[in-house]
Design a protein around this motif. Structure first.
Motif, PDB file in Angstrom:
ATOM      1  N   TYR A   1     -21.649 -14.180 164.657  1.00 29.49           N
ATOM      2  CA  TYR A   1     -22.254 -12.972 165.188  1.00 29.49           C
ATOM      3  C   TYR A   1     -21.137 -12.044 165.647  1.00 29.49           C
TER       4      TYR A   1
ATOM      5  N   HIS B   1     -19.688  -9.157 168.289  1.00 30.95           N
ATOM      6  CA  HIS B   1     -19.790  -9.088 169.751  1.00 30.95           C
ATOM      7  C   HIS B   1     -21.049  -8.331 170.168  1.00 30.95           C
TER       8      HIS B   1
ATOM      9  N   LEU C   1     -24.078 -10.592 169.667  1.00 28.05           N
ATOM     10  CA  LEU C   1     -24.067 -11.643 170.686  1.00 28.05           C
ATOM     11  C   LEU C   1     -24.572 -11.124 172.022  1.00 28.05           C
TER      12      LEU C   1
END
Length: 109
Positions: free
Chosen positions: A3, A5, A8
């Motif tokens: 993923y 950032h 996430l």
């Protein structure tokens, strides 16, 4: 899965909002109201139902053994259950299970 950032943090934010909504739905909306006796009677058994559901997979399919059943863990669970039924005391059941897990683990390697 990889993923970014941003993805996430969006997942973390969504999970945080989701858990807040779940808790608020019970505590915020019903917090100051009197609950019916039948619901209070059922809520008493929540902890009794949740604890075995959390512990059972750790006994039957422990990560430490690669998901294989371990006789030491099953014996320790049986000891904890027996002491718990006999004494009606959760602390003694935990101590018995922990002691038998360590003791049998030491004896049987």
């Amino acid at each position: 899965m990889n993923y970014t950032h941003t993805e996430l943090w969006l997942i973390i934010l969504a999970l945080g909002v989701g858990t807040f909504v779940i808790r608020f739905s019970f505590l915020g909306i019903l917090g100051d109201r009197q609950l019916p006796p039948w619901l209070l009677r059922h809520l008493r058994y929540t902890a009794v139902a949740i604890l075995p559901a959390m512990v059972t997979p750790l006994i039957l399919w422990p990560q430490a053994t690669g998901g294989q059943m371990d006789p030491v863990r099953i014996a320790a669970a049986a000891a904890a259950l027996g002491v718990g039924l006999w004494t009606k005391n959760a602390i003694w059941a935990i101590v018995a299970g922990m002691g038998s897990l360590w003791g049998l683990g030491w004896l049987l390697g």
